[in-house]
Write an enzyme that holds these catalytic residues in place. Structure first.
Site, PDB file in Angstrom:
ATOM      1  N   HIS A  84     -13.143  -4.580  -1.205  1.00 44.08           N
ATOM      2  CA  HIS A  84     -12.278  -5.746  -1.400  1.00 44.08           C
ATOM      3  C   HIS A  84     -12.311  -6.116  -2.880  1.00 44.08           C
ATOM      4  CE1 HIS A  84     -10.780  -9.816   0.353  1.00 44.08           C
ATOM      5  NE2 HIS A  84     -10.394  -9.699  -0.905  1.00 44.08           N
TER       6      HIS A  84
ATOM      7  N   GLU B 179      -9.055  -3.985   1.053  1.00 44.62           N
ATOM      8  CA  GLU B 179      -8.659  -5.349   1.397  1.00 44.62           C
ATOM      9  C   GLU B 179      -8.302  -6.117   0.131  1.00 44.62           C
ATOM     10  OE1 GLU B 179     -11.709  -6.080   5.172  1.00 44.62           O
ATOM     11  OE2 GLU B 179     -12.052  -7.099   3.271  1.00 44.62           O
TER      12      GLU B 179
ATOM     13  N   HIS C 196     -15.902 -10.488   9.401  1.00 47.16           N
ATOM     14  CA  HIS C 196     -16.411 -11.656   8.688  1.00 47.16           C
ATOM     15  C   HIS C 196     -17.552 -12.300   9.482  1.00 47.16           C
ATOM     16  CE1 HIS C 196     -15.828 -14.168   5.088  1.00 47.16           C
ATOM     17  NE2 HIS C 196     -16.506 -15.049   5.789  1.00 47.16           N
TER      18      HIS C 196
END
Length: 237
Positions: free
Chosen positions: A43, A70, A190
């Site tokens: 990410h 991401e 998450h």
């Protein structure tokens, strides 16, 4: 079996803290795959405080499983993804100064924007996923954008589970059912960890992939990276 994609952002944070190349991110990615992981997630953020944009380019030549990038689809990010052409791009609406992702997309409000970006990625052969809260309206809105998958934002589930409240899974079960009914694949991520992943997996129908980074790396400090990767794989069977 639900696939495990390991987010290696925290390894990049550790490397960057000393300014050298320890740990070696490319070797770490290869080792994680060798340990059995089904994919590597990164990410990158605009300030490159952990994953650098060059890391994405370098990892493209190393990752042999699924490569997932991401991020917030700002122009610089879009250009990077189109250059690297990962297996999957996951769109996350995080602000540039966000410490970590903290909300899913409002897929109704941002429908046109998401539709355009997703069409661009899909025309280049890149599977798309968008980060959403466990809200049926947002899931239905995601289907209208043309995305292949959603990634359920699981922080609220993890918090409820840690407090002994198993009812925190209920909105995710409903969101997953809605996603399946409108033809969307289901990813999740998450704050998932070794303690809460088994219950989540057992209750979410058709879960294709989980992306886990922070917890997995923290658990590896005590238990070892190879061991932890295989502990997750065992729980996801």
């Amino acid at each position: 079996m639900t696939k495990l994609s390991v987010n290696i952002n925290k390894l990049a944070t550790l490397r960057n803290s000393r300014g050298g190349n320890v740990p070696d991110l490319l070797k770490s990615a290869k080792d994680i795959e060798a340990f059995g992981a089904n994919g590597i997630t990164i990410h990158p953020r605009p300030d490159e405080r952990h994953i650098r944009y060059q890391d994405a380019r370098d990892l493209k030549h190393v990752v042999t499983t699924e490569f997932n990038i991401e991020g917030n689809p700002i122009p610089k990010f879009i250009d990077l993804v189109l250059e690297v052409k990962p297996t999957q791009v996951t769109l996350v609406p995080d602000a540039e100064d966000a410490i970590t992702s903290n909300a899913g997309w409002d897929t109704k409000r941002h429908k046109d924007f998401l539709k355009d970006v997703i069409a661009t990625f899909k025309s280049n052969g890149i599977r798309t996923s968008i980060f959403v809260d466990p809200d049926n309206q947002m899931v239905e809105g995601a289907a209208a954008t043309g995305t292949d998958r959603i990634e359920l934002y699981t922080e609220s589930y993890a918090k409820a589970f840690s407090e002994g409240n198993q009812k925190g899974i209920d909105p995710f079960v409903e969101a997953a059912k809605t996603a399946t009914s409108v033809g969307l694949g289901i990813n999740a991520g998450h704050d998932l960890n070794l303690d809460n992943i088994t219950f989540f997996k057992a209750n979410i129908p058709d879960l294709l992939e989980v992306s886990i980074g922070h917890a997995l790396i923290c658990e590896s400090i005590y238990l070892g990276l190879e061991n932890v990767v295989n502990m997750y794989l065992h729980r996801l069977k």
